[in-house]
Scaffold this active site. Structure first.
Site, mmCIF file in Angstrom:
data_model
loop_
_atom_site.group_PDB
_atom_site.id
_atom_site.type_symbol
_atom_site.label_atom_id
_atom_site.label_comp_id
_atom_site.label_asym_id
_atom_site.label_seq_id
_atom_site.Cartn_x
_atom_site.Cartn_y
_atom_site.Cartn_z
ATOM 1 N N TYR A 68 0.844 -1.192 0.000
ATOM 2 C CA TYR A 68 0.000 0.000 0.000
ATOM 3 C C TYR A 68 0.888 1.254 0.000
ATOM 4 C CZ TYR A 68 -4.371 -2.603 0.379
ATOM 5 O OH TYR A 68 -5.453 -3.434 0.127
ATOM 6 N N SER A 69 0.663 2.205 0.887
ATOM 7 C CA SER A 69 1.355 3.494 0.765
ATOM 8 C C SER A 69 2.853 3.441 1.073
ATOM 9 C CB SER A 69 0.687 4.540 1.652
ATOM 10 O OG SER A 69 -0.526 4.962 1.081
ATOM 11 N N ALA A 70 3.323 2.346 1.655
ATOM 12 C CA ALA A 70 4.770 2.213 1.794
ATOM 13 C C ALA A 70 5.446 2.179 0.426
ATOM 14 C CB ALA A 70 5.119 0.968 2.600
ATOM 15 N N LYS A 72 5.054 4.442 -1.757
ATOM 16 C CA LYS A 72 5.387 5.818 -2.130
ATOM 17 C C LYS A 72 6.862 6.135 -1.895
ATOM 18 C CE LYS A 72 0.839 7.932 -1.307
ATOM 19 N NZ LYS A 72 0.107 6.719 -0.871
ATOM 20 N N TYR A 158 -2.336 15.192 1.570
ATOM 21 C CA TYR A 158 -1.822 13.874 1.210
ATOM 22 C C TYR A 158 -2.359 13.406 -0.135
ATOM 23 C CZ TYR A 158 -0.655 8.905 2.002
ATOM 24 O OH TYR A 158 -0.158 7.626 1.920
#
Length: 408
Positions: A68-70, A72, A158
């Protein structure tokens, strides 16, 4: 040396190993892995639990999870590698490199603003009509290039999903390569990693992808189109956050991670896949001087810039005080030093230059057992950094054996 479920662990991290084992040692399905590097050397590599929905298949050293957002932080690292070679200047307008980006937004949005979540392009409203649009990364590039900045332009808001496509649109314009290719050529190959991919692992990869489990079915009810359609209109930070990731029918179901199509697309803010040891290895040079195994990965100047300065501002999407720094973030409360990125279910990669420690943590439980993305992070990371500060008792554990690289 202490064995925590399976793997190896430096004696200083015995308490961390026991805490980790408690996460996955009960009756609930699910599993995960934790890897820690110190001064560029692996000192913890442990895993436990199961990787399938039935709770029958053991987690292994080569089991990966969707980040998921890791994701980014890894997509941002690609941009930093290009900037380090002089191919990108953070203070240049994005349109300098990606001409289509100037079509409606003008030439005012800089690379730095995008990487600080200040580009005013956080929302999917008007950019994606339904979930099928999210599966077409080239369409998302063109829609974002044509979009006008919203009212949050210049303030931190965000970019939950759009951040990834903005990074890949920029990187693709500079290199002519997709972000999936760049994860390999700019991250995996230079660091000798074969357990990392954007989307599904390539043929021949030793990494297998864990299935998501949701023991209490909170995700089943909370992540639904009906709930999204109500919450996104609330005048709250939660409403802003849901609105930023909602793209109409099917988007909630897609974001649960169970649709195979999610692994086939390129969603550089969300669908990266990695093992814990791959994440820890990627962040290892960022916790030191930019080198790993005697090879330069990033300049020392670039690495120093990631650790500061603090920019505590209320994020207009999250409603929390956040300190964004070029694709990474600090801990939102002062429980740990360093920088990295956490994903919604709790997977994270982190670098702490103060201790020379990097951390990779992955698992396959949805929100049922990890309360939000910060619960596990704020509990586990401080334990790791405190253990790293302990004096060595006798001789230290030898390096954890690593898989020989498949790349030259």
């Amino acid at each position: 040396m202490t064995v925590a479920q399976k793997g190896t662990c430096d004696p200083r991290f015995e308490g961390v190993g026991k805490a980790f084992t408690r996460l996955f040692g009960g009756r609930l399905n699910g599993g995960g892995a934790l890897c820690v590097y110190e001064d560029g050397k692996p000192i913890v590599d442990i895993w436990a639990g199961t990787c399938d929905r039935r709770g029958k298949q053991p987690w292994t050293q080569s089991t990966g999870a969707m980040l998921y957002s890791a994701s980014k932080g890894l997509s941002a690292l690609v941009i930093h590698r290009l900037a380090d070679r002089g191919l990108i200047d953070y203070d240049e307008p994005v349109a300098t490199y990606w001409p289509e980006f100037a079509s409606r937004s003008g030439e005012r949005i800089t690379v730095r603003q995008l990487m600080l979540h200040r580009g005013g392009l956080s929302q999917l409203r008007g950019i994606a009509e339904d979930a099928s649009d999210l599966l077409d990364h080239e369409l998302m590039h063109s829609r974002l290039a044509e979009a006008m900045p919203d009212r949050h332009y210049g303030s931190p808001a965000y970019h939950a999903l759009t951040f990834g496509w903005l990074m890949s649109g920029l990187a693709g314009a500079v290199t002519g390569k997709s972000m999936r290719e760049l994860w390999q050529t700019e991250l995996a190959e230079p660091l000798g990693i074969d357990e990392l991919s954007l989307g599904a692992p390539p043929a021949g990869s030793p990494m297998t992808v864990a299935e998501f489990v949701d023991p209490f079915h909170i995700g089943e009810y909370g992540l639904s189109d009906a709930v999204f359609s109500v919450v996104k209109h609330l005048p709250t930070s939660l409403g802003n956050m849901v609105g930023s990731v909602d793209a109409g029918a099917g988007s909630a179901e897609l974001l649960k991670g169970r649709d195979p199509a999610l692994l086939e697309t390129q969603m550089p803010a969300a669908n990266g896949v990695a093992t814990a040891r791959a994440l820890a290895r990627i962040y290892a040079p960022l916790a030191t001087d930019g080198t790993l195994d005697g090879k330069r990965f990033l300049s020392e100047e670039a690495v120093r810039s990631f650790d500061g300065p603090y920019r505590w501002r209320r994020d207009r999407g999250l409603g929390l005080p956040m300190s964004w720094n070029h694709g990474f973030h600090r801990a939102p409360i002062p429980v740990a030093n360093g920088f990295g990125h956490v994903g919604i279910a709790g997977c994270f990669g982190w670098a702490d230059p103060a201790t020379g420690v990097s951390v990779g943590f992955v698992h396959n439980r949805m929100l049922s057992t990890v309360v939000g993305d910060l619960g596990i992070f704020l509990w586990l990371l401080p334990m790791v950094t405190r253990a790293a500060a302990k004096p060595v008792r006798g001789s230290t554990a030898g390096p954890v054996p690593t898989r020989p690289s498949r790349v030259g």
